[in-house]
Motif scaffolding. Sequence first.
Motif, PDB file in Angstrom:
ATOM      1  N   ALA A  54       0.831  -1.210   0.000  1.00 12.15           N
ATOM      2  CA  ALA A  54       0.000   0.000   0.000  1.00 12.15           C
ATOM      3  C   ALA A  54       0.864   1.257   0.000  1.00 12.15           C
ATOM      4  O   ALA A  54       0.574   2.219  -0.725  1.00 12.15           O
ATOM      5  N   GLN A  57       2.574   1.443  -3.562  1.00 13.39           N
ATOM      6  CA  GLN A  57       1.613   1.758  -4.615  1.00 13.39           C
ATOM      7  C   GLN A  57       1.094   3.195  -4.493  1.00 13.39           C
ATOM      8  O   GLN A  57       0.935   3.889  -5.495  1.00 13.39           O
ATOM      9  N   ALA A  58       0.831   3.636  -3.279  1.00 14.43           N
ATOM     10  CA  ALA A  58       0.371   5.014  -3.080  1.00 14.43           C
ATOM     11  C   ALA A  58       1.422   6.006  -3.567  1.00 14.43           C
ATOM     12  O   ALA A  58       1.095   7.006  -4.202  1.00 14.43           O
ATOM     13  N   ARG A  59       2.660   5.698  -3.286  1.00 11.09           N
ATOM     14  CA  ARG A  59       3.737   6.580  -3.723  1.00 11.09           C
ATOM     15  C   ARG A  59       3.880   6.546  -5.246  1.00 11.09           C
ATOM     16  O   ARG A  59       4.027   7.589  -5.882  1.00 11.09           O
ATOM     17  N   GLN A  61       1.641   5.854  -7.466  1.00  7.79           N
ATOM     18  CA  GLN A  61       0.465   6.387  -8.154  1.00  7.79           C
ATOM     19  C   GLN A  61       0.006   7.725  -7.593  1.00  7.79           C
ATOM     20  O   GLN A  61      -1.032   8.245  -7.997  1.00  7.79           O
ATOM     21  N   THR A  63      -1.340   8.737  -4.722  1.00  5.83           N
ATOM     22  CA  THR A  63      -2.692   8.709  -4.182  1.00  5.83           C
ATOM     23  C   THR A  63      -2.657   8.149  -2.760  1.00  5.83           C
ATOM     24  O   THR A  63      -1.597   7.807  -2.250  1.00  5.83           O
ATOM     25  N   ALA A  64      -3.811   8.049  -2.138  1.00  5.50           N
ATOM     26  CA  ALA A  64      -3.899   7.590  -0.745  1.00  5.50           C
ATOM     27  C   ALA A  64      -3.685   6.078  -0.637  1.00  5.50           C
ATOM     28  O   ALA A  64      -4.104   5.316  -1.504  1.00  5.50           O
ATOM     29  N   GLU A  65      -3.059   5.669   0.453  1.00  3.35           N
ATOM     30  CA  GLU A  65      -2.816   4.253   0.716  1.00  3.35           C
ATOM     31  C   GLU A  65      -4.108   3.456   0.863  1.00  3.35           C
ATOM     32  O   GLU A  65      -4.154   2.285   0.505  1.00  3.35           O
ATOM     33  N   THR A  66      -5.147   4.096   1.370  1.00  2.67           N
ATOM     34  CA  THR A  66      -6.405   3.382   1.629  1.00  2.67           C
ATOM     35  C   THR A  66      -7.037   2.817   0.368  1.00  2.67           C
ATOM     36  O   THR A  66      -7.791   1.856   0.440  1.00  2.67           O
TER      37      THR A  66
END
Length: 118
Positions: A54, A57-59, A61, A63-66
């Motif tokens: 998470a 991927q958040a980094r 893309q 976006t938020a980890e959630t």
Amino acid sequence: MRLRTLLAAGFLALGASAAFAGASSSQLEAYQPDPALRTAPKADLESRVRRACAVVQARLQNTAETGFERPCGCYAKTTLRSLDASEIEAYRATGYFNDSARAKALNAIDACKLQRPV
């Protein structure tokens, strides 16, 4: 510093050795796996891999980890189920996937429709 360590662990857990291509050897040598990995139940290993996924991927893309709970859960389960005993022991000892486990992890990234780390 904690975020940097978590991101490093995330990249290692995802098997993104290329992500460290620019890191100095002293930075890589400074990484110490959590000693709790050696005795952690498989469910804890899965949780760690899911969390690292998470974060990475958040980094990647921006976006938020959630937003990655489900696909990273898929990734963690798929990867850990595919590893043999020696690959799991290597992960426990080092905190990252060895070459054979890394190949399986990359297959799981694709199967779970996640972005591959550079």
